[in-house]
Design a protein around this motif. Structure first.
Motif, PDB file in Angstrom:
ATOM      1  N   LYS A 176       0.838  -1.206   0.000  1.00  0.00           N
ATOM      2  CA  LYS A 176       0.000   0.000   0.000  1.00  0.00           C
ATOM      3  C   LYS A 176       0.875   1.258   0.000  1.00  0.00           C
ATOM      4  N   PRO A 177       0.698   2.158  -0.983  1.00  0.00           N
ATOM      5  CA  PRO A 177       1.494   3.390  -1.038  1.00  0.00           C
ATOM      6  C   PRO A 177       0.953   4.440  -0.069  1.00  0.00           C
ATOM      7  N   GLN A 178       1.697   5.539   0.056  1.00  0.00           N
ATOM      8  CA  GLN A 178       1.281   6.609   0.954  1.00  0.00           C
ATOM      9  C   GLN A 178       0.011   7.304   0.469  1.00  0.00           C
ATOM     10  N   SER A 179      -0.201   7.310  -0.821  1.00  0.00           N
ATOM     11  CA  SER A 179      -1.379   7.969  -1.394  1.00  0.00           C
ATOM     12  C   SER A 179      -1.791   7.249  -2.662  1.00  0.00           C
ATOM     13  N   LEU A 180      -2.960   7.626  -3.150  1.00  0.00           N
ATOM     14  CA  LEU A 180      -3.430   7.026  -4.395  1.00  0.00           C
ATOM     15  C   LEU A 180      -2.484   7.362  -5.543  1.00  0.00           C
ATOM     16  N   THR A 181      -2.455   6.510  -6.531  1.00  0.00           N
ATOM     17  CA  THR A 181      -1.573   6.719  -7.679  1.00  0.00           C
ATOM     18  C   THR A 181      -2.297   7.504  -8.761  1.00  0.00           C
ATOM     19  N   GLY A 182      -1.723   8.656  -9.078  1.00  0.00           N
ATOM     20  CA  GLY A 182      -2.278   9.476 -10.150  1.00  0.00           C
ATOM     21  C   GLY A 182      -1.424   9.323 -11.403  1.00  0.00           C
ATOM     22  N   VAL A 183      -2.064   9.368 -12.554  1.00  0.00           N
ATOM     23  CA  VAL A 183      -1.330   9.234 -13.817  1.00  0.00           C
ATOM     24  C   VAL A 183      -1.631  10.424 -14.724  1.00  0.00           C
ATOM     25  N   GLU A 184      -0.590  11.068 -15.198  1.00  0.00           N
ATOM     26  CA  GLU A 184      -0.726  12.177 -16.123  1.00  0.00           C
ATOM     27  C   GLU A 184      -0.990  11.630 -17.525  1.00  0.00           C
ATOM     28  N   PRO A 185      -1.470  12.468 -18.415  1.00  0.00           N
ATOM     29  CA  PRO A 185      -1.706  12.010 -19.792  1.00  0.00           C
ATOM     30  C   PRO A 185      -0.423  11.406 -20.394  1.00  0.00           C
ATOM     31  N   GLY A 186      -0.537  10.187 -20.922  1.00  0.00           N
ATOM     32  CA  GLY A 186       0.612   9.494 -21.524  1.00  0.00           C
ATOM     33  C   GLY A 186       1.447   8.719 -20.529  1.00  0.00           C
ATOM     34  N   LYS A 187       1.194   8.916 -19.224  1.00  0.00           N
ATOM     35  CA  LYS A 187       1.952   8.205 -18.190  1.00  0.00           C
ATOM     36  C   LYS A 187       1.190   6.971 -17.733  1.00  0.00           C
ATOM     37  N   SER A 188       1.917   6.102 -16.960  1.00  0.00           N
ATOM     38  CA  SER A 188       1.316   4.824 -16.558  1.00  0.00           C
ATOM     39  C   SER A 188       1.484   4.530 -15.079  1.00  0.00           C
ATOM     40  N   GLY A 189       0.585   3.707 -14.584  1.00  0.00           N
ATOM     41  CA  GLY A 189       0.661   3.168 -13.236  1.00  0.00           C
ATOM     42  C   GLY A 189       0.800   1.652 -13.363  1.00  0.00           C
ATOM     43  N   TYR A 190       1.309   0.997 -12.294  1.00  0.00           N
ATOM     44  CA  TYR A 190       1.596  -0.441 -12.405  1.00  0.00           C
ATOM     45  C   TYR A 190       1.062  -1.207 -11.197  1.00  0.00           C
ATOM     46  N   ALA A 191       0.695  -2.455 -11.477  1.00  0.00           N
ATOM     47  CA  ALA A 191       0.251  -3.366 -10.419  1.00  0.00           C
ATOM     48  C   ALA A 191       0.715  -4.770 -10.780  1.00  0.00           C
TER      49      ALA A 191
END
Length: 251
Positions: A176-191
């Motif tokens: 669990k991270p410190q906060s939610l994961t935000g993604v900017e346009p063109g960027k990615s999040g991972y799981a």
């Protein structure tokens, strides 16, 4: 004898005249004192009349005071009261309006701030891909790429449904991270996804080639799995969305 009698008569007459003169003088003196006594009585009315002016003067004074209170004190008082009340009411009014203006500005600012905050991601503006990795064993990497024009916030973790599963897999709390994961346009999040146990301890295993991941707005992303599908069992676990790929595969 007649001569003496005549002299006596003359002397008596002279004496009588002198006495009469003295009496007359005394009377005149008495008249003067009476006049002097009368003077006070005549001066009393004069005094009375002189009291009239003070009475008049008092009325005049009262009128002057009244005029003064109306004109000067009254005006000053009214002006003062007006000023103080005006200042107070003006002050409170301006403060109120300032407060209202401040509240309005604040609420407006709050609206602007709210509009600047990233919204929640949706299946319409995020594309999710699944990639099977060689290390760690039996792991799948999920990549969520923002295809929209605004930054958005991913859900806490992917509520992945493999095949016909009726429930979502548990999430690894250690990731669990410190906060939610935000993604900017063109960027990615991972799981990361642990598909099955490496030692064969998992149960109720099955193979599947379909994966769906719902978003908080109700939209659902359909994710293409690697060719041939994947094998899952009761060891199935997902991580929270991360900003770093290695953090997603560390579990």
């Amino acid at each position: 004898m007649s001569t003496r009698t005549a002299r006596r008569t003359r002397l008596f007459a002279a004496t009588t005249v002198a006495l009469a003169a003295l009496s007359l003088t005394a009377c005149e003196s008495g008249d003067g004192s009476d006049t002097g006594a009368a003077a006070p009585s005549s001066s009393a009315p004069a005094g009375g009349s002189s009291e009239q002016p003070p009475a008049g003067g008092k009325e005049s004074g009262n009128a002057t005071e009244a005029n003064g209170s109306k004109g000067t004190n009254g005006s000053a008082g009214a002006s003062g009261a007006k000023d103080s009340s005006g200042a107070d009411s003006s002050g409170s009014g301006s403060s109120g309006s300032s407060g209202s203006s401040g509240s309005a500005d604040k609420s407006t600012g709050g609206t602007d701030d709210d509009s600047d905050l990233p919204g929640k991601c949706s299946a319409t503006d995020v594309k999710i891909t699944a990639t099977k990795v060689s290390r760690p064993l039996n792991h799948l990497l999920l990549t969520a790429t923002n295809t929209g024009s605004k930054t958005c916030m991913l859900p806490p973790y992917p509520a992945a449904r493999f095949g016909e599963a009726q429930s979502v897999p548990p999430v690894a709390q250690a990731t669990k991270p410190q906060s939610l994961t935000g993604v900017e346009p063109g960027k990615s999040g991972y799981a990361g996804v642990l598909l099955s146990s490496g030692d064969g301890s998992g149960e109720n295993g099955y193979e599947t080639d379909t994966l769906t991941i719902p978003f908080e707005d109700g939209s659902i992303a359909t994710v293409a799995l690697p060719a041939g599908g994947v094998y899952v069992d009761t060891a199935l676990t997902v991580t929270y969305w991360q900003t770093d790929m290695d953090a997603a595969l560390a579990h």
